[in-house]
Design a protein around this motif. Structure first.
Motif, PDB file in Angstrom:
ATOM      1  N   ILE A 151       0.931  -1.088  -0.064  1.00 32.21           N
ATOM      2  CA  ILE A 151      -0.005  -0.041  -0.043  1.00 32.21           C
ATOM      3  C   ILE A 151       1.050   1.269  -0.098  1.00 32.21           C
ATOM      4  N   ILE A 152       0.379   2.403  -0.605  1.00 28.63           N
ATOM      5  CA  ILE A 152       1.234   3.574  -0.568  1.00 28.63           C
ATOM      6  C   ILE A 152       0.192   4.577   0.037  1.00 28.63           C
ATOM      7  N   GLY A 153       0.848   5.176   1.080  1.00 30.33           N
ATOM      8  CA  GLY A 153      -0.199   6.096   1.854  1.00 30.33           C
ATOM      9  C   GLY A 153       0.054   7.763   1.740  1.00 30.33           C
ATOM     10  N   CYS A 154      -0.467   8.544   1.977  1.00 28.31           N
ATOM     11  CA  CYS A 154      -0.389   9.804   2.354  1.00 28.31           C
ATOM     12  C   CYS A 154      -1.115  10.216   3.536  1.00 28.31           C
ATOM     13  N   TYR A 155      -0.628  11.475   3.946  1.00 34.74           N
ATOM     14  CA  TYR A 155      -0.940  12.134   5.227  1.00 34.74           C
ATOM     15  C   TYR A 155      -2.038  12.997   4.674  1.00 34.74           C
TER      16      TYR A 155
ATOM     17  N   THR B 118     -14.529  23.611   0.680  1.00 37.69           N
ATOM     18  CA  THR B 118     -13.614  24.002   1.694  1.00 37.69           C
ATOM     19  C   THR B 118     -12.983  22.752   2.437  1.00 37.69           C
ATOM     20  N   SER B 119     -13.780  21.844   2.587  1.00 39.74           N
ATOM     21  CA  SER B 119     -13.337  20.616   3.489  1.00 39.74           C
ATOM     22  C   SER B 119     -12.397  19.441   2.662  1.00 39.74           C
ATOM     23  N   SER B 120     -12.129  19.772   1.208  1.00 45.16           N
ATOM     24  CA  SER B 120     -11.383  19.064   0.366  1.00 45.16           C
ATOM     25  C   SER B 120      -9.903  19.033   1.167  1.00 45.16           C
ATOM     26  N   LYS B 121      -9.605  17.852   1.225  1.00 46.75           N
ATOM     27  CA  LYS B 121      -7.949  17.584   1.782  1.00 46.75           C
ATOM     28  C   LYS B 121      -7.241  18.065   0.610  1.00 46.75           C
ATOM     29  N   TRP B 122      -6.259  19.025   0.867  1.00 50.90           N
ATOM     30  CA  TRP B 122      -5.547  19.679  -0.019  1.00 50.90           C
ATOM     31  C   TRP B 122      -3.997  19.722   0.149  1.00 50.90           C
ATOM     32  N   TRP B 123      -3.000  19.175  -0.546  1.00 51.48           N
ATOM     33  CA  TRP B 123      -1.766  19.310  -0.498  1.00 51.48           C
ATOM     34  C   TRP B 123      -1.190  17.865  -0.104  1.00 51.48           C
ATOM     35  N   PRO B 124      -1.877  16.823   0.048  1.00 51.65           N
ATOM     36  CA  PRO B 124      -1.409  15.486   0.580  1.00 51.65           C
ATOM     37  C   PRO B 124      -0.393  15.231  -0.366  1.00 51.65           C
ATOM     38  N   GLY B 125       1.028  14.961  -0.050  1.00 55.53           N
ATOM     39  CA  GLY B 125       2.029  14.481  -1.083  1.00 55.53           C
ATOM     40  C   GLY B 125       1.653  13.074  -1.611  1.00 55.53           C
ATOM     41  N   GLY B 126       1.612  12.880  -2.799  1.00 59.36           N
ATOM     42  CA  GLY B 126       1.349  11.404  -3.441  1.00 59.36           C
ATOM     43  C   GLY B 126      -0.005  11.337  -3.545  1.00 59.36           C
TER      44      GLY B 126
ATOM     45  N   GLY C 140      -2.350  12.800  -5.344  1.00 56.70           N
ATOM     46  CA  GLY C 140      -3.181  13.003  -6.812  1.00 56.70           C
ATOM     47  C   GLY C 140      -3.042  11.802  -7.582  1.00 56.70           C
ATOM     48  N   LYS C 141      -1.832  10.973  -7.573  1.00 53.94           N
ATOM     49  CA  LYS C 141      -1.781  10.219  -8.691  1.00 53.94           C
ATOM     50  C   LYS C 141      -1.148   8.637  -8.134  1.00 53.94           C
ATOM     51  N   VAL C 142      -0.666   8.711  -6.866  1.00 55.15           N
ATOM     52  CA  VAL C 142       0.017   7.537  -6.393  1.00 55.15           C
ATOM     53  C   VAL C 142      -0.734   6.713  -5.501  1.00 55.15           C
ATOM     54  N   SER C 143      -1.067   7.431  -4.288  1.00 52.32           N
ATOM     55  CA  SER C 143      -1.519   6.797  -3.068  1.00 52.32           C
ATOM     56  C   SER C 143      -2.868   5.868  -3.164  1.00 52.32           C
ATOM     57  N   THR C 144      -2.774   4.787  -2.460  1.00 57.09           N
ATOM     58  CA  THR C 144      -3.815   3.723  -2.336  1.00 57.09           C
ATOM     59  C   THR C 144      -4.406   3.909  -1.022  1.00 57.09           C
TER      60      THR C 144
ATOM     61  N   GLY D 254       8.124  27.182  -9.219  1.00 59.55           N
ATOM     62  CA  GLY D 254       7.781  26.167 -10.038  1.00 59.55           C
ATOM     63  C   GLY D 254       8.383  24.778  -9.589  1.00 59.55           C
ATOM     64  N   ALA D 255       9.193  25.005  -8.666  1.00 63.81           N
ATOM     65  CA  ALA D 255       9.861  23.744  -8.204  1.00 63.81           C
ATOM     66  C   ALA D 255       8.785  22.603  -7.617  1.00 63.81           C
ATOM     67  N   TYR D 256       7.712  23.040  -7.075  1.00 61.50           N
ATOM     68  CA  TYR D 256       6.730  22.153  -6.718  1.00 61.50           C
ATOM     69  C   TYR D 256       5.715  21.363  -7.864  1.00 61.50           C
ATOM     70  N   ASN D 257       5.814  22.241  -8.773  1.00 64.22           N
ATOM     71  CA  ASN D 257       4.838  21.704 -10.052  1.00 64.22           C
ATOM     72  C   ASN D 257       5.249  20.464 -10.326  1.00 64.22           C
ATOM     73  N   SER D 258       6.308  19.791 -10.183  1.00 65.86           N
ATOM     74  CA  SER D 258       6.814  18.486 -10.632  1.00 65.86           C
ATOM     75  C   SER D 258       6.267  17.492  -9.441  1.00 65.86           C
ATOM     76  N   MET D 259       5.917  17.977  -8.376  1.00 64.27           N
ATOM     77  CA  MET D 259       5.465  17.010  -7.429  1.00 64.27           C
ATOM     78  C   MET D 259       4.077  16.892  -7.454  1.00 64.27           C
ATOM     79  N   ASP D 260       3.662  15.604  -7.046  1.00 64.92           N
ATOM     80  CA  ASP D 260       2.431  14.895  -6.878  1.00 64.92           C
ATOM     81  C   ASP D 260       1.876  15.485  -5.595  1.00 64.92           C
ATOM     82  N   ASN D 261       1.006  16.680  -5.636  1.00 66.69           N
ATOM     83  CA  ASN D 261       0.188  17.234  -4.405  1.00 66.69           C
ATOM     84  C   ASN D 261      -1.250  17.123  -4.746  1.00 66.69           C
ATOM     85  N   GLY D 262      -1.758  16.195  -4.154  1.00 67.08           N
ATOM     86  CA  GLY D 262      -3.328  16.100  -4.312  1.00 67.08           C
ATOM     87  C   GLY D 262      -4.423  16.829  -3.755  1.00 67.08           C
ATOM     88  N   VAL D 263      -5.392  16.402  -4.208  1.00 62.19           N
ATOM     89  CA  VAL D 263      -6.679  17.141  -3.469  1.00 62.19           C
ATOM     90  C   VAL D 263      -7.710  15.658  -3.517  1.00 62.19           C
TER      91      VAL D 263
END
Length: 137
Positions: free
Chosen positions: A27-31, A66-74, A76-80, A128-137
């Motif tokens: 499993i791949i997790g995010c916070y 406004t209750s959407s979880k915002w910025w969790p690394g991984g 957007g595309k990866v976390s299970t 722009g450094a963060y644009n390559s990162m998977d930060n999800g919603v």
């Protein structure tokens, strides 16, 4: 932050269940604490986890934009899975913020599970450094 949070906040049974799968990357997790409308103001979180005694389950609900979880690394595309912070509600009583491990995607085909909407938050401000990162919603 997924593994450290489980290690620091989970009881022995929870650690025995989740940590081996996370360490083996089964499993791949995010916070998932930060919300779009509240940043890291934990006491202002809108997401709820309401216990349903008929099904013996917690119903996790982010009722507003406004209750959407915002910025969790991984997320957007990866976390299970996500360690989702929500206000615990039982029998109509609010017990404050607690963490809940929530499966987000199928482990078979990686598609979001029913009732789950995920994605990358898109362009980020700054250098722009963060644009390559998977930060999800």
């Amino acid at each position: 932050m997924f593994i450290p949070a489980i290690k620091g906040q989970g009881n022995e049974e929870q650690q025995q269940k989740w940590l081996p799968m996370a360490y083996k990357m089964q499993i791949i997790g995010c916070y998932a604490q930060t919300e779009l409308g509240h940043g890291s103001n934990v006491q202002g979180l809108e997401t709820t986890a309401t216990f349903d005694p008929e099904t013996d389950e917690f119903v996790i609900h982010s009722p507003t934009l406004t209750s959407s979880k915002w910025w969790p690394g991984g997320l957007g595309k990866v976390s299970t899975h996500a360690l989702v912070y929500a206000r615990l509600i039982t029998h109509g009583q609010d017990h404050g913020v607690h963490g809940f491990i929530v499966q987000l995607r199928s482990l078979d085909d990686h598609l979001p599970l029913p009732g789950i909407t995920v994605g990358d938050i898109g362009m980020k401000f700054g250098s722009g450094a963060y644009n390559s990162m998977d930060n999800g919603v």
